[in-house]
Design an enzyme around this catalytic site. Structure first.
Site, PDB file in Angstrom:
ATOM      1  N   SER A  55       0.881  -1.303   0.230  1.00 59.34           N
ATOM      2  CA  SER A  55       0.093   0.118   0.033  1.00 59.34           C
ATOM      3  C   SER A  55       0.904   1.318   0.020  1.00 59.34           C
ATOM      4  O   SER A  55       1.946   1.205   0.782  1.00 59.34           O
ATOM      5  CB  SER A  55      -1.143   0.009   1.305  1.00 59.34           C
ATOM      6  OG  SER A  55      -1.616   1.288   1.344  1.00 59.34           O
ATOM      7  N   ALA A 112      -6.419   2.750   2.327  1.00 63.02           N
ATOM      8  CA  ALA A 112      -7.699   2.685   2.722  1.00 63.02           C
ATOM      9  C   ALA A 112      -7.989   3.224   4.246  1.00 63.02           C
ATOM     10  O   ALA A 112      -8.854   4.197   4.401  1.00 63.02           O
ATOM     11  CB  ALA A 112      -8.475   1.661   2.535  1.00 63.02           C
ATOM     12  N   HIS A 155     -10.979  -3.496  -2.919  1.00 61.96           N
ATOM     13  CA  HIS A 155     -10.940  -4.248  -4.064  1.00 61.96           C
ATOM     14  C   HIS A 155     -12.323  -4.540  -4.617  1.00 61.96           C
ATOM     15  O   HIS A 155     -13.203  -3.945  -4.899  1.00 61.96           O
ATOM     16  CB  HIS A 155     -10.187  -5.747  -3.779  1.00 61.96           C
ATOM     17  CG  HIS A 155      -8.830  -5.506  -3.262  1.00 61.96           C
ATOM     18  ND1 HIS A 155      -8.066  -4.403  -3.858  1.00 61.96           N
ATOM     19  CD2 HIS A 155      -8.186  -6.144  -2.259  1.00 61.96           C
ATOM     20  CE1 HIS A 155      -6.854  -4.783  -3.579  1.00 61.96           C
ATOM     21  NE2 HIS A 155      -6.736  -5.525  -2.341  1.00 61.96           N
TER      22      HIS A 155
END
Length: 279
Positions: A55, A112, A155
């Site tokens: 990430s 996120a 996702h």
């Protein structure tokens, strides 16, 4: 060469050609398929393979050992994480309903999570009660079954959450784009600084180009690693997350990464670091 990336359709689509020896001059790959929370932690401990998908939120912990590559990752528009709640709890449109509640997230070192915390700081009076980290595929069932008040999902959950009877509280990607005008930085490809990172980036670009030129070639490989998904959902996943930023970050891509990590550092969500190391 050792590499780790997720079994998600966008990653297997991007790396299919290289993993199958279809890129001239590229070394053979030894692939580990791992959830991004695992690779984030590997990288932070300098224990990971030479090349990894992580990430963007994990970059501040590892830029001394790894270099961000300008291709192969996931940025985009209309592809951000969602905050989901149970549709029967009257929480489907009021952010303040999350005050003091338990929220499941897939990783505390994920884009996120950073987007969620930045949004919640502005929109949830009193703050979130408890953050619970769990594998992303367990989050929607946990929200559905009432074990968690809300879930942060990524996702293919963008396409499948209605089947769990859940409702979207906020699309954090839309919030980020509206607030900054920039794309959403999701997954990064990194390589050990001791390697020829320019050559690695070239092999990845060649793999991306092959995937776009021969989209049918990777279908079996993709579905082998995404057996829980229908072919239509896998295709939608690829269409959303593999785009021009996958071939090259460009100025908008780097601006988005700098904005996200700069804001996160100001809020104390990531350690401060030299932003020039992003290039």
């Amino acid at each position: 060469m050792n590499i780790a990336f997720s079994p998600c359709p966008n990653d297997t689509f991007v790396f299919h050609a290289w993993t199958h020896g279809l890129i001239p001059g590229a070394p053979e790959l030894n692939v580990t398929y791992a959830d991004i929370d695992i690779t984030n932690n590997w990288a932070a401990k300098s224990e990971g393979p030479e090349v990894m998908k992580i990430s963007y939120a994990a970059l501040p912990w590892l830029l001394s050992d790894y270099k961000l590559l300008p291709c192969g990752g996931a940025l985009g528009r209309g592809c951000g994480p969602l905050v989901l709640t149970g549709s029967s709890r009257g929480e489907t449109s009021n952010p303040s309903s999350l005050a003091g509640k338990r929220v499941a997230v897939p990783s505390e070192r994920s884009t996120a999570y950073l987007l969620f915390r930045l949004w919640a700081a502005r929109n949830v009076p009193g703050g979130i009660g408890e953050i619970v980290v769990m594998p992303f595929h367990e989050i929607m069932p946990a929200v559905r079954d009432g074990h968690i008040d809300a879930g942060l999902v990524i996702h293919e959950a963008r396409f499948t959450y209605p089947s769990y009877g859940l409702s979207m509280l906020i699309d954090l990607g839309s919030w980020w784009e509206s607030d900054t005008g920039l794309p959403i930085p999701l997954g990064a490809i990194i390589a050990k600084r001791s390697l020829d990172t320019a050559a690695i980036a070239g092999w990845i670009r060649a793999s991306v180009d092959y995937a776009w030129t021969h989209p049918e070639a990777s279908q079996s490989y993709i579905m082998t690693h995404a057996q829980e998904l229908s072919p239509d959902v896998a295709e939608a996943h690829i269409d959303l997350y593999v785009n021009a930023f996958t071939a090259d970050l460009g100025e908008d891509g780097y601006a988005a990464i700098t904005a996200l990590l700069g804001r996160a550092a100001e809020e104390g969500l990531v350690p401060g670091f030299d932003l020039s190391l992003l290039r």
